[in-house]
Structure formats: C-alpha cells, structure tokens
Design a protein around this motif. Structure first.
Motif, short mmCIF file in Angstrom:
data_model
loop_
_atom_site.label_atom_id
_atom_site.label_comp_id
_atom_site.label_asym_id
_atom_site.label_seq_id
_atom_site.Cartn_x
_atom_site.Cartn_y
_atom_site.Cartn_z
N ASP A 11 1.69 18.02 36.18
CA ASP A 11 0.25 18.55 36.30
C ASP A 11 -0.15 19.65 35.67
O ASP A 11 -1.34 19.66 35.16
N GLU A 12 0.71 20.60 35.73
CA GLU A 12 0.36 21.88 34.74
C GLU A 12 0.20 21.56 33.40
O GLU A 12 -0.56 22.01 32.79
N GLU A 13 1.19 20.93 32.98
CA GLU A 13 1.13 20.41 31.30
C GLU A 13 -0.16 19.62 31.08
O GLU A 13 -0.96 19.80 30.15
N ALA A 14 -0.66 18.73 32.19
CA ALA A 14 -2.00 18.07 31.88
C ALA A 14 -2.87 18.82 31.82
O ALA A 14 -4.01 18.67 30.91
N ARG A 15 -3.14 19.86 32.79
CA ARG A 15 -4.17 20.85 32.80
C ARG A 15 -4.23 21.47 31.62
O ARG A 15 -5.23 21.84 30.95
N LEU A 16 -3.14 22.05 31.06
CA LEU A 16 -3.37 23.04 30.05
C LEU A 16 -3.27 22.50 28.61
O LEU A 16 -3.88 22.84 27.85
N ILE A 17 -2.85 21.16 28.48
CA ILE A 17 -3.08 20.39 27.17
C ILE A 17 -4.56 20.20 27.03
O ILE A 17 -5.11 20.21 26.09
N VAL A 18 -5.37 19.93 28.16
CA VAL A 18 -6.75 19.74 28.30
C VAL A 18 -7.48 20.89 27.89
O VAL A 18 -8.42 20.86 26.97
N GLU A 19 -6.87 21.95 28.42
CA GLU A 19 -7.52 23.49 28.09
C GLU A 19 -7.05 23.69 26.48
O GLU A 19 -8.09 24.22 25.83
N SER A 20 -6.10 23.38 26.03
CA SER A 20 -5.91 23.76 24.45
C SER A 20 -6.87 22.78 23.84
O SER A 20 -7.12 23.09 22.73
N ALA A 21 -6.85 21.58 24.14
CA ALA A 21 -7.63 20.37 23.58
C ALA A 21 -9.22 20.93 23.15
O ALA A 21 -9.73 20.81 22.27
N GLY A 22 -9.63 22.00 24.29
CA GLY A 22 -11.03 22.29 24.10
C GLY A 22 -11.19 23.74 23.36
O GLY A 22 -11.84 24.16 23.24
#
Length: 261
Positions: free
Chosen positions: A227-238
């Motif tokens: 869950d945390e990886e998914a949240r942070l990769i989305v944050e990184s993608a932006g």
C-alpha cells in the motif's frame, strides 16, 4: 577550556559537507557538538542536494564524552541531557530532506554507531574498528546504537557484541550491512565525496521516498508495504523528477534531475 567549533561545514557544488571537528578528542560527543550538528543539518543550503558527513582526524567518532560524564556533578542529568540532544541530531539525519552519505574511519564507538546507522549510505575505511563500548563504562546504549546493530546484525549477534564489549572489523560491518562500501584508508574522503556527488545528481526526492520504504520494511507487513509503495510511486509520478526521468528515457538521453525544481 575548549573554544574551537565542534562542527565545520561547507558547500561543495551541490553537496553540503558537514564535518565533526573535535579531532583532539576523537570527535567525542558533548552538548556543544550535538547542538552544532543539529544546527548544521538545519542550515543546509536549499540548493544542495545531498549531505556528506565526515569526521576530522584519525577517528570518526568515539561516542559520548566520557571525561565530561566523569566530571559532572549530576551524572544522570548530564547524560540524560546529552542523550536527548544527540537523539535530536540522529533524528535530523534520519529525517533529512536529502540523502545523507557518510565517510567513516579509524574508530566508531558508542553513540557514533547510532549516527552511522542513521545515514543512508556509509563508506568505511578498511582499518576501521566499530565498538559499542557501553559495557566498559557500565552504561546501556543510546543514540540509536541498539536499533542500528539489532537491524543489521540480528538480536543474537548484536547482544553478543554489546554484552561482551566486542569489536566489529570494517569487513564484518560491511558483511552485516552496517556500512555500504569498503575502501582503502587513503581513498576514504575521495570515495565518499564522489558517492555524495553521484547521489546529488540523482532524483533526490524519489531517493528519500525509497529510504523511507526501506527503513519501514523491517517492521511492517507485506500488505502494508505494498500500500505504501503504491502511494509513494503515485507521489513520485507527479513529481518533476519523474517528468525528467521518463522524458529522458523516451528521448534516449541522460536525465538531468537538477533541472527538476
């Protein structure tokens, strides 16, 4: 009475160089050094993209100032205040908004081990000796030392080291994962500096997110980590870093993450 500054700092390109500068005492930690390290990390220039932490003289850090402890009228109060302020410094390293690279040499003892364990990448000179040393003076660990050793060595080996007042060689520390790289003694500063500049050229905000994921991995479940990886990769993608990195990949050119504001 000592009057010299405990920490020296300087800008080296996009690297903020912070040096423990009490070599006559093995960079032993007193309140002045702890205060100065916190201040140095807080005052990092905004345009620097990595911190390089070094120790002046032949020893990186021998731990707490035992002479000061011996001279204190209120020893528990003195040690408690010192531990509290040193913990502020360790937290500042762990929470640094840019990666922290350390170059260590000679001796790393006591609370100096906790400082090493808080850094993101540690380059270690081959002759370095690492010794908790608390048992030799009748104290339990502080500064994150028990955390760093337990996470890297495992509880049985960490207890063996701490309860018998043992010593780790640089090679053993490297094998266990307490330090990332070993280099010849004379190459330490150059190697650590080169690594700091390499890191500074990268996507530093993505690196900090990665640091958080790796540090939390040992104490979380796989599902929580996913869950945390998914949240942070989305944050990184932006982030502008991803715009530059993905664009460079498509354009078949080297990414220049310094252009990502």
């Amino acid at each position: 009475m000592e009057t010299r500054a405990r920490i020296s700092t300087g800008v080296d390109g996009d690297v903020w160089r912070v040096t423990l500068d009490r070599p006559e005492a093995g960079n032993a930690i007193d309140l002045a050094l702890a205060d100065a390290l916190v201040t140095a990390l807080e005052q990092r220039p905004a345009d620097t993209r990595a911190v390089l932490l070094l120790g002046a003289g032949p020893r990186f850090c021998v731990g707490g100032d035992v002479a000061g402890m011996a001279a204190a009228d209120d020893r528990p109060g003195f040690i408690g205040a010192l531990a509290e302020r040193w913990h502020d410094a360790v937290r500042a390293v762990v929470g640094s908004p840019v990666p922290v690279v350390a170059g260590v040499q000679g001796a790393v003892a006591g609370a100096g081990i906790g400082l090493v364990g808080a850094c993101d990448l540690v380059v270690c000179a081959r002759s370095t000796k690492i010794r908790p040393a608390y048992g030799a003076i009748g104290l339990s660990p502080d500064g994150g030392t028990s955390w760093a050793l337990a996470r890297t060595l495992g509880a049985p080996r960490a207890l063996d080291l701490m309860l018998t007042n043992g010593t780790l060689s640089a090679a053993e520390a490297h094998q266990a994962g307490l330090v990332a790289r070993l280099v010849d003694d004379e190459a330490l500063v150059v190697a650590a500096t080169e690594l700091a500049h390499q890191v500074a050229a990268g996507p530093v905000r993505a690196m900090v997110r990665t640091r958080g994921l790796v540090r939390r991995a040992a104490t979380t479940t796989l599902h929580a980590q996913l869950d945390e990886e998914a949240r942070l990769i989305v944050e990184s993608a932006g982030d502008d870093e991803a715009t530059e990195g993905i664009g460079a990949f498509v354009d078949k050119r080297a990414a220049d993450f310094r252009t990502a504001p």
